[in-house]
Write a protein that holds these residues in place. Structure first.
Motif, PDB file in Angstrom:
ATOM      1  N   ASP A 199       0.889  -1.424  -0.087  1.00 22.10           N
ATOM      2  CA  ASP A 199      -0.368  -0.058  -0.110  1.00 22.10           C
ATOM      3  C   ASP A 199       0.844   1.213  -0.047  1.00 22.10           C
ATOM      4  N   ALA A 200       2.104   1.133   0.467  1.00 21.30           N
ATOM      5  CA  ALA A 200       3.049   2.331   0.535  1.00 21.30           C
ATOM      6  C   ALA A 200       3.597   2.699  -0.740  1.00 21.30           C
ATOM      7  N   THR A 201       3.712   1.591  -1.663  1.00 18.38           N
ATOM      8  CA  THR A 201       4.208   1.537  -2.999  1.00 18.38           C
ATOM      9  C   THR A 201       2.937   2.182  -3.637  1.00 18.38           C
ATOM     10  N   LEU A 202       1.930   1.897  -3.803  1.00 17.53           N
ATOM     11  CA  LEU A 202       0.629   2.075  -4.396  1.00 17.53           C
ATOM     12  C   LEU A 202       0.370   3.926  -4.025  1.00 17.53           C
ATOM     13  N   MET A 203       0.617   3.876  -2.874  1.00 15.71           N
ATOM     14  CA  MET A 203       0.566   5.543  -2.454  1.00 15.71           C
ATOM     15  C   MET A 203       1.554   6.381  -3.133  1.00 15.71           C
ATOM     16  N   GLN A 204       2.971   5.899  -3.428  1.00 16.67           N
ATOM     17  CA  GLN A 204       3.734   6.566  -3.961  1.00 16.67           C
ATOM     18  C   GLN A 204       3.410   6.659  -5.364  1.00 16.67           C
ATOM     19  N   ARG A 262       0.463   7.106  -6.514  1.00 14.01           N
ATOM     20  CA  ARG A 262      -0.643   7.961  -6.723  1.00 14.01           C
ATOM     21  C   ARG A 262      -0.072   9.627  -6.472  1.00 14.01           C
ATOM     22  N   GLU A 263       0.953   9.667  -5.423  1.00 11.97           N
ATOM     23  CA  GLU A 263       1.703  10.705  -5.211  1.00 11.97           C
ATOM     24  C   GLU A 263       2.116  11.419  -6.463  1.00 11.97           C
ATOM     25  N   THR A 279      -8.608  -0.444  -5.883  1.00 16.32           N
ATOM     26  CA  THR A 279      -8.640   1.020  -5.955  1.00 16.32           C
ATOM     27  C   THR A 279      -8.959   1.262  -7.307  1.00 16.32           C
TER      28      THR A 279
END
Length: 449
Positions: free
Chosen positions: A47-52, A54-55, A88
């Motif tokens: 999830d941290a990688t996916l958030m990256q 998105r950012e 997502t």
């Protein structure tokens, strides 16, 4: 990966492995005119990688997410990541590659990774452009060693990683445990071509000091090739120390002397064992005496030419107290030539379709799986090697052997040369030791007397 593949401790989680196969694909796409970016999951959560993503504003996207799974240890991470992507954005198109994981049995993998829209079985350089279209070319293909220079600028945070330069692909030496046992060795790239690639990579790093890994499953340069590389390196004014991987019977002392002049500073040597019986069982060589004689000459040449050796040791199926002692005794005799060792018990990788022939052979040698169902679930089958070495005893012996020849200084020198972040200091290392479970560390903290 969710956790390091061998032993989970703070030092292991610091290691960075550049996925140079994925970078090769990204470079091809960039050369074809596409804007591309390569992001490594490292030990971040999915999830941290996916958030990256998105950012960065690159997810959601009308373009596919191409996910490279370089080993079965990354499979659980990939499963979670793909589930998150689809949850997502249900319209997202996920393309999964990684020939060692996808290729053995795509049907098995599809059962574990149903969110993948496309599975690519072979090496994707010839077809990568088509994967952006609605009609992808999904032939299972091999690809020769690329002649272009990997563009490390495409890697998010590339300055943290030591770079890679591909020298050759394949091996084909037939070692029983090796995934490339039947993949023919490509001819090594021309020395001038490799030297110019190293120069271009150094430019990508702003002219800073780099320690590229010359990637080759079996670096098999001869003395003439090494002399040509040394000449070109000198003509270009390069002062680059590099690392590579080879067999103990694939390089000659003359070649090592020439390669050292060309910048070779560290070599990972697949000795695997010094037991004649285990050499034959592994199909490492037909003549163990000749094999070990070549190893002795090569290690001596490395020491004489200032090349640090990291020896890879494999506790194999059928390992006994006697065969283990033969290896330890040989290493004792050559300890002055060795900077460090990497030791571990043999593991069967792959689903039943590919793992079964290994497991059957190993069971004839006296080994048996720790969990017979693991080949179905994870593609990773740990082994009880023999009545002398069950799984726990093999792990303990591996750690003891590693600590016998490697202290904290040598471990740091070898890891920081290639795998730790380029800005990782000895002070950082010492702090991480304090945060680690000392029982899992593969080096001794006190000097031997």
């Amino acid at each position: 990966m969710l956790a390091p593949k061998k032993r989970d401790h703070a030092l292991a989680r610091r290691q960075l492995y550049l996925n140079y196969g994925a970078l090769s694909l990204a470079t091809v796409l960039q050369l074809q005119g596409h804007e591309t970016r390569l992001i490594h999951g490292e030990h971040y959560t999915p999830d941290a990688t996916l958030m990256q993503l998105r950012e960065f504003g690159i997810f959601p996207s009308r373009h596919p997410i191409m996910l490279s799974i370089p080993s079965f240890y990354a499979l659980t991470w990939a499963q979670s990541f793909c589930q998150l992507v689809k949850r997502t954005d249900p319209e997202a198109r996920v393309i999964v590659g990684g020939r060692w994981v996808v290729g053995p049995d795509p049907d098995w993998l599809r059962g574990l990774l149903p969110e993948a829209d496309v599975l690519v079985e072979g090496m994707a350089e010839p077809i990568i452009g088509s994967l952006l279209t609605s009609s992808p070319d999904l032939r299972k293909l091999a690809a020769p060693t690329p002649g272009f220079t990997l563009n490390h600028l495409l890697v998010q945070g590339h300055l943290r990683y030591q770079p890679s330069v591909e020298a050759s692909r394949g091996c084909g030496m037939g070692c029983k445990f090796c995934e490339e046992r039947d993949i023919k060795l490509d001819r090594i790239r021309a020395p001038s071509e490799l030297a110019h690639s190293m120069a271009l990579v150094q430019e990508q790093y702003g002219g800073a000091d780099i320690h590229p890994y010359l990637q080759a499953s079996m670096f098999a340069a001869n003395a003439q090739w090494g002399e040509q590389l040394a000449t070109t390196v000198s003509e270009l004014g390069l002062n680059i120390e590099w690392r590579t991987e080879s067999r103990v019977d694939a390089l000659t002392p003359r070649a090592v002397a020439a390669l050292a002049r060309a910048g070779l500073k560290v070599v990972d040597l697949g000795l695997e064992t010094a037991s004649p019986a285990q050499i034959v069982a592994m199909k490492k060589a037909r003549d163990p005496d000749r094999y070990l004689a070549s190893a002795s000459k090569l290690l001596a040449a490395c020491r004489e030419n200032g090349v640090r050796v990291k020896a890879n040791i494999l506790l194999y199926a059928g390992e006994t107290v006697n065969t283990f002692e033969e290896t330890r005794s040989w290493l004792d005799d050559h300890a002055s030539c060795i900077s460090g060792v990497s030791v571990g018990p043999v593991i069967a990788y792959g689903p039943p379709k590919t793992a079964d022939f290994l497991l059957e052979d190993w069971e004839r040698l006296g080994a048996h799986p720790v969990d017979p169902l693991s080949k179905h679930v994870s593609g990773i089958t740990h082994m009880h090697l023999s009545k002398d070495f069950d799984s726990g005893a093999a792990e303990a012996a591996s750690l003891n052997l590693s600590r016998r020849y490697m202290d904290a200084d040598s471990y740091f020198e070898l890891k920081s040369f290639s795998y730790y972040p380029r800005d990782y200091t000895r002070a950082d290392f010492d702090q991480d030791i304090e945060r680690s479970n000392l029982e899992k560390l593969p080096f001794r903290l006190m000097a031997r007397h």
